[in-house]
Design a protein around this motif. Structure first.
Motif, mmCIF file in Angstrom:
data_model
loop_
_atom_site.group_PDB
_atom_site.id
_atom_site.type_symbol
_atom_site.label_atom_id
_atom_site.label_comp_id
_atom_site.label_asym_id
_atom_site.label_seq_id
_atom_site.Cartn_x
_atom_site.Cartn_y
_atom_site.Cartn_z
ATOM 1 N N GLY A 80 1.777 11.394 10.600
ATOM 2 C CA GLY A 80 2.064 9.973 10.466
ATOM 3 C C GLY A 80 1.961 9.523 9.017
ATOM 4 O O GLY A 80 1.915 10.318 8.075
ATOM 5 N N HIS A 81 1.933 8.202 8.837
ATOM 6 C CA HIS A 81 1.871 7.591 7.517
ATOM 7 C C HIS A 81 0.406 7.489 7.090
ATOM 8 O O HIS A 81 -0.368 6.718 7.659
ATOM 9 C CB HIS A 81 2.524 6.210 7.529
ATOM 10 N N VAL A 82 0.038 8.229 6.066
ATOM 11 C CA VAL A 82 -1.349 8.295 5.614
ATOM 12 C C VAL A 82 -1.490 7.467 4.345
ATOM 13 O O VAL A 82 -0.684 7.585 3.411
ATOM 14 C CB VAL A 82 -1.782 9.752 5.351
ATOM 15 N N LYS A 83 -2.529 6.660 4.292
ATOM 16 C CA LYS A 83 -2.772 5.796 3.140
ATOM 17 C C LYS A 83 -3.179 6.629 1.927
ATOM 18 O O LYS A 83 -3.948 7.577 2.033
ATOM 19 C CB LYS A 83 -3.870 4.785 3.473
ATOM 20 N N VAL A 84 -2.653 6.256 0.751
ATOM 21 C CA VAL A 84 -2.902 6.979 -0.493
ATOM 22 C C VAL A 84 -3.597 6.051 -1.481
ATOM 23 O O VAL A 84 -3.190 4.896 -1.649
ATOM 24 C CB VAL A 84 -1.593 7.506 -1.120
ATOM 25 N N ASN A 85 -4.638 6.556 -2.111
ATOM 26 C CA ASN A 85 -5.299 5.810 -3.184
ATOM 27 C C ASN A 85 -4.585 6.165 -4.493
ATOM 28 O O ASN A 85 -5.022 7.015 -5.264
ATOM 29 C CB ASN A 85 -6.778 6.182 -3.251
ATOM 30 N N GLN A 86 -3.466 5.481 -4.765
ATOM 31 C CA GLN A 86 -2.648 5.786 -5.938
ATOM 32 C C GLN A 86 -3.220 5.050 -7.145
ATOM 33 O O GLN A 86 -3.038 3.847 -7.315
ATOM 34 C CB GLN A 86 -1.197 5.389 -5.698
ATOM 35 N N HIS A 87 -3.888 5.799 -8.037
ATOM 36 C CA HIS A 87 -4.561 5.178 -9.166
ATOM 37 C C HIS A 87 -3.702 5.122 -10.418
ATOM 38 O O HIS A 87 -4.123 4.562 -11.435
ATOM 39 C CB HIS A 87 -5.856 5.946 -9.487
ATOM 40 N N ARG A 88 -2.509 5.688 -10.384
ATOM 41 C CA ARG A 88 -1.591 5.584 -11.514
ATOM 42 C C ARG A 88 -0.170 5.746 -11.003
ATOM 43 O O ARG A 88 0.065 6.372 -9.955
ATOM 44 C CB ARG A 88 -1.889 6.639 -12.588
ATOM 45 N N PRO A 89 0.813 5.202 -11.720
ATOM 46 C CA PRO A 89 2.193 5.281 -11.227
ATOM 47 C C PRO A 89 2.760 6.677 -11.344
ATOM 48 O O PRO A 89 2.375 7.462 -12.219
ATOM 49 C CB PRO A 89 2.936 4.292 -12.139
ATOM 50 N N VAL A 90 3.701 6.979 -10.475
ATOM 51 C CA VAL A 90 4.419 8.253 -10.482
ATOM 52 C C VAL A 90 5.802 8.001 -11.069
ATOM 53 O O VAL A 90 6.562 7.191 -10.537
ATOM 54 C CB VAL A 90 4.535 8.844 -9.069
ATOM 55 N N THR A 91 6.099 8.669 -12.166
ATOM 56 C CA THR A 91 7.397 8.524 -12.803
ATOM 57 C C THR A 91 8.226 9.770 -12.548
ATOM 58 O O THR A 91 7.699 10.876 -12.436
ATOM 59 C CB THR A 91 7.233 8.310 -14.317
ATOM 60 N N GLY A 92 9.539 9.571 -12.470
ATOM 61 C CA GLY A 92 10.428 10.691 -12.215
ATOM 62 C C GLY A 92 10.684 10.883 -10.734
ATOM 63 O O GLY A 92 10.210 10.117 -9.879
ATOM 64 N N LYS A 93 11.428 11.910 -10.424
ATOM 65 C CA LYS A 93 11.806 12.209 -9.039
ATOM 66 C C LYS A 93 10.824 13.203 -8.445
ATOM 67 O O LYS A 93 10.606 14.289 -9.005
ATOM 68 C CB LYS A 93 13.223 12.788 -8.995
ATOM 69 N N VAL B 260 0.849 -1.189 0.000
ATOM 70 C CA VAL B 260 0.000 0.000 0.000
ATOM 71 C C VAL B 260 0.886 1.240 0.000
ATOM 72 O O VAL B 260 1.846 1.331 0.771
ATOM 73 C CB VAL B 260 -0.939 0.007 1.220
ATOM 74 N N THR B 261 0.562 2.199 -0.848
ATOM 75 C CA THR B 261 1.313 3.458 -0.897
ATOM 76 C C THR B 261 0.868 4.363 0.245
ATOM 77 O O THR B 261 -0.328 4.533 0.488
ATOM 78 C CB THR B 261 1.092 4.176 -2.234
ATOM 79 N N ARG B 262 1.821 4.922 0.930
ATOM 80 C CA ARG B 262 1.537 5.852 2.019
ATOM 81 C C ARG B 262 2.451 7.059 1.898
ATOM 82 O O ARG B 262 3.552 6.968 1.336
ATOM 83 C CB ARG B 262 1.727 5.190 3.394
ATOM 84 N N VAL B 263 1.989 8.181 2.422
ATOM 85 C CA VAL B 263 2.792 9.394 2.478
ATOM 86 C C VAL B 263 2.874 9.821 3.936
ATOM 87 O O VAL B 263 1.877 9.790 4.661
ATOM 88 C CB VAL B 263 2.192 10.504 1.592
#
Length: 404
Positions: free
Chosen positions: A143-156, A134-137
């Motif tokens: 704290g660590h918050v859950k993210v609904n990442q619906h597409r990949p993040v490319t790059g820095k 699970v992706t978290r920020v």
């Protein structure tokens, strides 16, 4: 190139409460810094307070108030002070340009919805539980918050922002990427003419209908705003539960219309970018188009005014805002740059009055909103298609005139 990503957050109850407290404390910092600038300038010495002076005070503020200001990221607090500094820079720029100045205002807790983190890893961390499923920020103090990442993040990832929209929370990232590969060349060129009856017409004779999302939702918006108007005006902390629900209902409906408009703009721009290599459009001054007509004083009645068409212009302005031309053009330019396409803006004057066959330009060539009939050669067509053809030709001429 820099690309922006926006993802829905799914915080727990305690995390949502901590996020609200973070927004409230940053809002308090913003208002306090604004008050300091106002008081310093109102003093007999006319002292100017700069960002550097206020940023240097942050260490003392954090030590003095460890339970509130000391909990959050130092860099995010600096970003909030920079936000105020930009507001003052814009204010002085408007003053010099003799425009309506718009002095920076104090923000209510419900009108301060974004906190910026200038650098990933400084007070925040994107994908903090990597390589978990699970992706978290992670945000400092939350704290660590859950993210609904619906597409990949490319790059820095460069910057991270947390934003509140109604009852929902979002994280906004900016990532630095290599220039993507351009789409295959199509050899197609097109001109587009934006309007009210149709969202746009192209030079090939095709039309994109105007969805009119705002007008379709106007009945629900009117009912929600009437329900809200029954409550007395008061501060957010003094609102009852029913009052808060009425406020949220209006915000929810406006948010839905905004998302519908964005979705339509993205899909329309993507279709144009995929099918055409060169796209020409009118360089519209949308802000000027939405201005109210000037009053017409009545010479026979001192203090009286003649009809100036303000009611009809109000309806037209509402339709222009509902169409969302500015949003669409911004998205079109961004997608074209990413896909290696060329977008050209041309002067919109007389594009719907010039005959594409003989070049004759006259007001009489357009006897009706949708009808074009040249009084010189007799050519007839849809007025929006004629406008798109003239826009395309002007765009190609400008493209050839540009130095290589």
């Amino acid at each position: 190139m820099i690309r922006t990503y926006k993802f829905l957050l799914r915080p727990t109850v305690r995390q949502a409460q901590a996020l609200c407290e973070m927004l409230a404390d940053h809002c308090s910092l913003y208002n306090g810094a604004l008050q300091e600038r106002r008081d310093a300038y109102r003093h007999v010495s006319k002292t100017s307070v700069t960002y550097g002076m206020q940023s240097a005070q942050l260490k003392v503020i954090r030590v003095f108030d460890p339970e509130r200001q000391g909990r959050w990221s130092f860099s995010s607090q600096q970003a909030t002070l920079r936000r105020l500094d930009k507001a003052f820079a814009a204010f002085f720029r408007r003053v010099r340009a003799q425009e309506p100045p718009g002095y920076p205002r104090f923000r209510g807790v419900n009108r301060f919805d974004t906190v910026d983190f200038p650098r990933d890893g400084d007070g925040c961390r994107w994908d903090s539980t990597q390589p978990g499923p699970v992706t978290r920020v992670r945000f400092q103090g939350v704290g660590h918050v859950k993210v609904n990442q619906h597409r990949p993040v490319t790059g820095k990832v460069r910057t991270v922002s947390v934003r509140r929209e109604g009852r929902k929370w979002f994280v906004v990232l900016t990532a630095e990427q290599a220039q993507p590969e351009p789409l295959p060349a199509t050899g197609s060129v097109v001109g587009i003419d934006m309007g009210i009856a149709n969202f746009l017409a192209d030079s090939n004779g095709d039309f994109v209908p105007n969805p009119r999302h705002g007008r379709k939702s106007s009945a629900k918006l009117q009912a929600a705003q009437q329900a809200l108007s029954r409550f007395p005006r008061c501060k957010a902390k003094d609102r009852t539960a029913n009052h808060r629900r009425a406020v949220e209902k209006v915000a929810e409906l406006h948010g839905k219309v905004r998302r519908q408009r964005l979705d339509h703009a993205h899909k329309t721009a993507l279709t144009l970018v995929r099918e055409h290599g060169v796209i020409a459009h009118e360089d519209l001054k949308i802000h000027n188009m939405g201005k109210a007509p000037a009053p017409r004083p009545d010479p026979d009645k001192p203090g009286g005014f003649l009809p100036n068409g303000a009611a009809a212009k109000t309806g037209l302005n509402r339709s222009i805002a509902d169409a969302g031309w500015g949003v669409f053009l911004t998205i079109l330019h961004a997608k074209a740059e990413s896909a290696g396409r060329e977008v050209i803006a041309v002067d919109p004057r007389n594009t719907s009055r010039r005959c594409p066959e003989c070049g004759h330009t006259a007001k009489e060539n357009r006897p009706a909103q949708e009808k074009f009939h040249c009084v010189s050669c007799g050519h007839s067509a849809h007025a929006d298609t004629v406008g798109a053809l003239n826009v395309l030709r002007a765009g190609l001429v400008r493209r050839e005139a540009q130095p290589a």
